[in-house]
Design a protein around this motif. Sequence first.
Motif, PDB file in Angstrom:
ATOM      1  N   ASN A 110      -5.531   6.565  -6.550  1.00 13.74           N
ATOM      2  CA  ASN A 110      -5.037   7.303  -5.389  1.00 13.74           C
ATOM      3  C   ASN A 110      -5.717   7.835  -4.390  1.00 13.74           C
ATOM      4  OD1 ASN A 110      -2.484   7.131  -6.445  1.00 13.74           O
ATOM      5  ND2 ASN A 110      -2.683   9.090  -7.848  1.00 13.74           N
ATOM      6  N   MET A 111      -7.155   7.939  -4.427  1.00 14.75           N
ATOM      7  CA  MET A 111      -7.633   8.247  -3.188  1.00 14.75           C
ATOM      8  C   MET A 111      -8.170   7.112  -2.476  1.00 14.75           C
ATOM      9  SD  MET A 111     -10.195  11.322  -3.554  1.00 14.75           S
ATOM     10  CE  MET A 111     -11.590  10.930  -4.257  1.00 14.75           C
ATOM     11  N   ILE A 113      -6.580   4.293  -2.181  1.00 19.55           N
ATOM     12  CA  ILE A 113      -5.705   3.283  -1.505  1.00 19.55           C
ATOM     13  C   ILE A 113      -5.269   3.708  -0.164  1.00 19.55           C
ATOM     14  CG2 ILE A 113      -3.164   3.271  -1.903  1.00 19.55           C
ATOM     15  CD1 ILE A 113      -3.593   2.101  -4.607  1.00 19.55           C
ATOM     16  N   PRO A 114      -5.212   5.180   0.339  1.00 17.41           N
ATOM     17  CA  PRO A 114      -4.905   5.613   1.647  1.00 17.41           C
ATOM     18  C   PRO A 114      -5.956   5.061   2.350  1.00 17.41           C
ATOM     19  CG  PRO A 114      -4.833   7.521   0.219  1.00 17.41           C
ATOM     20  CD  PRO A 114      -5.068   6.290  -0.621  1.00 17.41           C
ATOM     21  N   ILE A 115      -7.255   5.278   1.907  1.00 17.36           N
ATOM     22  CA  ILE A 115      -8.419   4.789   2.649  1.00 17.36           C
ATOM     23  C   ILE A 115      -8.249   3.369   2.887  1.00 17.36           C
ATOM     24  CG2 ILE A 115     -10.940   4.703   2.832  1.00 17.36           C
ATOM     25  CD1 ILE A 115     -10.858   7.417   1.236  1.00 17.36           C
ATOM     26  N   ALA A 163      -5.489  -1.355   8.328  1.00 16.88           N
ATOM     27  CA  ALA A 163      -4.809  -1.205   9.519  1.00 16.88           C
ATOM     28  C   ALA A 163      -5.962  -1.386  10.834  1.00 16.88           C
ATOM     29  CB  ALA A 163      -4.311   0.158   9.807  1.00 16.88           C
ATOM     30  N   LEU A 164      -7.072  -0.905  10.268  1.00 14.90           N
ATOM     31  CA  LEU A 164      -8.259  -1.064  11.474  1.00 14.90           C
ATOM     32  C   LEU A 164      -8.720  -2.566  11.833  1.00 14.90           C
ATOM     33  CD1 LEU A 164     -10.239   0.886  13.255  1.00 14.90           C
ATOM     34  CD2 LEU A 164     -11.754   0.657  11.333  1.00 14.90           C
ATOM     35  N   PHE A 192       0.874  -1.441   0.201  1.00 16.66           N
ATOM     36  CA  PHE A 192      -0.046  -0.201  -0.056  1.00 16.66           C
ATOM     37  C   PHE A 192       0.772   1.121   0.047  1.00 16.66           C
ATOM     38  CE2 PHE A 192      -3.520  -2.537   1.358  1.00 16.66           C
ATOM     39  CZ  PHE A 192      -4.650  -1.893   0.591  1.00 16.66           C
ATOM     40  N   ALA A 229      -5.891   1.441   3.084  1.00 15.00           N
ATOM     41  CA  ALA A 229      -4.758   1.116   3.851  1.00 15.00           C
ATOM     42  C   ALA A 229      -5.190   1.389   5.219  1.00 15.00           C
ATOM     43  CB  ALA A 229      -3.485   1.959   3.521  1.00 15.00           C
ATOM     44  N   ALA A 230      -5.719   2.241   5.486  1.00 15.41           N
ATOM     45  CA  ALA A 230      -6.468   2.754   7.047  1.00 15.41           C
ATOM     46  C   ALA A 230      -7.593   1.665   7.425  1.00 15.41           C
ATOM     47  CB  ALA A 230      -7.128   4.123   6.981  1.00 15.41           C
ATOM     48  N   ALA A 231      -8.086   1.047   6.226  1.00 19.42           N
ATOM     49  CA  ALA A 231      -9.219   0.151   6.842  1.00 19.42           C
ATOM     50  C   ALA A 231      -8.509  -0.888   7.061  1.00 19.42           C
ATOM     51  CB  ALA A 231     -10.251   0.091   5.645  1.00 19.42           C
TER      52      ALA A 231
END
Lengths: 676, 313
Positions: free
Chosen positions: A429-430, A432-434, A440-441, A417, A436-438
């Motif tokens: 691009n938008m 992928i960070p979301i 991690a959660l 990621f 990655a956050a999901a």
Amino acid sequence: MTIASTLLPIDVALGAVVCWLLLGLAGLLLQNTMAITRYIFPAGALAALLLAAAALSNLGGDSNVAVLPLGLPDLPFHLRLDALSAFFLLLLGAASVGISLYSAGYFRDMEGSALGLLCFEYHIFLASMALVFMADDAYLFMVAWETMALSSYFLVTTDHHVAQTRRAGFLYLLIAHIGAIAILLSFGVMQGGQGDYTFASMRDAHLNAFWASATFLLALFGFGAKAGILPLHVWLPEAHPAAPSPISAMMSGIMLKTAIYGILRVSFDLLDTPQWWWGALALTLGLLTALYGVLFAAVQTDMKRLLAYSSIENIGIILTGIGLAIVFHSFQKEALAALALTAALYHSFNHAFMKGLLFLGTGSVLHATGERNLGKLGGLIHRMPKLALLVLVGTLALAGLPPLNGFVSEWLLLQAFLLSPGLPHSYLNMLIPIAAAALALAAALAGYVMVKFYGVIFLGQPRGSDVVGQKAFDDVHDVGIWERIGLTWLALGCILLGVFPVFFILHIDFVSQLLVGHTLGVSAAQTGWLWLTPIQPERASYSPLILFVIIIVGVLFTLYGVKKFYHGRLRRGPAWDCGYPEQTARMQDTAEGFGQPIRQIFQLFFGITREVPGPFDKKPHYHGETSDRLWEWCYLPIARLTDKISALTGKLQHGRIHAYLLYSFVTLLALLAFVR
Amino acid sequence: MNSLLLQLIQDALVVLIAPLLLGWVNQCRAWLQNRSGAGVLQPYRNLIKLFHKDAVLANNASPLFRATPYILFASMWLAASLVPVIATDLPLSQAVDVIALVGIFALARVFISLAAMDVGTSFGTMGARREMLVGFLAEPALLMVFFTAATISHSTSLVTIVETLAHKQFVIYPSLAFAAIAFVMVMLAENARIPVDNPATHLELTMIHEAMILEYSARHLALIEWASALKLLAYFTIACALFMPWGIAEVGNLAALPVALLALFIKLLLGGAGLALLETVTAKMRIFRVPEFMGTAFLLAVLGMLIHFLLGS
């Protein structure tokens, strides 16, 4: 020419499959508990070891092909052993060694004829999974796939006198078959109208974008039904608890991976031009599945249901990796695709070991206490210390903690990621960070779930004061020798996969070379086996062995220091009662209590029914149930619609012969008019 | 050789100054509350006192309960010695990157929660449940903060992050501003500070960390307290490394070490005072509000990461 040089790995693998079939037959004929547990299950483990060895030896080699003159005339079975097949065969062999050894001890109390049948189904199940991984045409694939579904259905319904088990089995069979239809359709589209159902001709079919997408969607749906991807996950939490624990371990640890294998085979091997949105779809579905699974795992009160939901989560994580790999592959970023793919494959392998270990552990708990409800267990670490230690390894691994194996695959996936900026697509691009956050959660929530799982079963005091489940606490015994060997095998796998990831990744590289034409190994080997460096050492490196050694050295150093400078006096006393007059074991959190914060925060996702006692109740009674909203949103409407349509169709049925004659007549007229 | 020596120096440094930082924060709090305070050395005295006492174990404590303080101490020590404090020349930092660092924090959290459930008292399990509640939102938030820094420097190695952030020309990254706010929130929660938890009280219905360690005494408690101090120090030094990395010595630049040490002390002095001030002016939150607080931290961290991806800065 010696025999050894003519004996291809695929022949050895087929030999192992034949061994399993023969062992199953022998079990069916013998029907003797003693013989089956003593000899047949350990022999099955040996065959599994043989299969794993054959697969390992062929991972880096050329693909082997075999044609079996079985099946229909003119339609022989094609088999092939390439790197992808070999990898999953290795998973099957390595994990089932532990499960078979465990079974040798676990089924010792089962009555002979029932055990004979179970042994037969068990080995058919193993053999059919091996054939799924080796099939090289749609015909054999579907035959093996259905054999796998049927044998596992019978295994799930081992306790068929319980109505709930039959219901669970039916649900499983239903969803498995809906999935199988979709897979069949997907193969049908993929062969491109040539009438040749070998995988080789599918590779040459070169579908256009529309039909390729249709195939992918059908395959994702079909294999998703087997893997338990949202919203087709409902059978997992029903079927896994119903089955005997070694069967649950096998289904969750290995059978779900056949679906992962199918998705990989279709999207990377059989279809040649992946579209980026396939990956985005798989990624989104994977993350939703992961979050959904882990949230539901957190509120379960049945230990096997909890693990089943956790399997849904892990399948979601694997699918996320696959989705990411498809995205990268479609943009020709092959190095990153290899990284994401490696993470997905690594996690598949890890999950087989961790989840196998934990399901077997629940089997031992169930065997010792006769109880699956977390709320009635507790304190088992005192009566079952060996089991508690082995299960702790699986718990920590599944919680994704370093230096164990669950962490390695999560690390790889998060790296994938992190390295992804610069995709030529702004939505991605938008996303992928979301994403990655999901991820991690979900990973953090897995820690919550595992603390609950381990803490409520093994720690604290038995919740029924001196009774756990259906036994007096003092009568609970630790696991036997066979069970311990099986569990130790899986626990060792978790540790070794966690501490020496590079050795294993060098083997996965053959698979990524085959699927995306790029490997991780080149960069991984640069800095030696100690360091896991997916792209460049400056970008990221991780050395689990060093971490492991340092934590151990740290612990020993602290221990030494404290021993040296401290008098070491120790007293035992009752637990502090905080000034309250009474402390009972029932004041501990139950499973429901421990999951309460999650239920509170994510109320929206759960269907909650509760009976709360009033202030003047003489016998206060509390009952709470958390159900899956998707049942009412997705499945019940379909069921109602089906009912309605059948009722309408029923109106046509009068049971009078002249009415039926009239139908035939009208149909005939209509057909004639149509043909004209 | 030099780098190994530096690593050892840092290991010794962090383990020795960690209680001092805790003492400084407590002293500042006392001053802000118009008390004279116990002095900055009080945590050391507490540790010595605890190490001299007889340990009392609950009757049904398992080996896990006894092993946890050591595992906790070792992992927090490791965490604190990974962060570039005075120099970026740390060999250990190669072995454990930021994701693994988050993993080590999670390892410690899982072990302390399991130990809290071990004796089977109502307070212990309650503490464990709340700790995991705080943790499951704090962990991804922390990870996202690190990811923001990692995408700026194209590396997840803390050493490289610090070198990029400290030795490039001075640029203000808007994404890092979001990350900084999120990090402070995570730090308050993870170190059991006000407004999430109160380190100074016992036996309140709102306690988290103290509820988990109620059953510990003497050497075990001392190790846990020391580990908490190390954790606080680790968070402080991470904040220094990510958001004010100036003054940390580069690889091979031994002459810069005294300056780096001075810079570290100044940063910790200011940071500790800031924490005390923050704790004095805010009120303890109801436990039901904690998920909102942590959720805000998580969302801010994700926002920071999104801004980086969209603006490229």
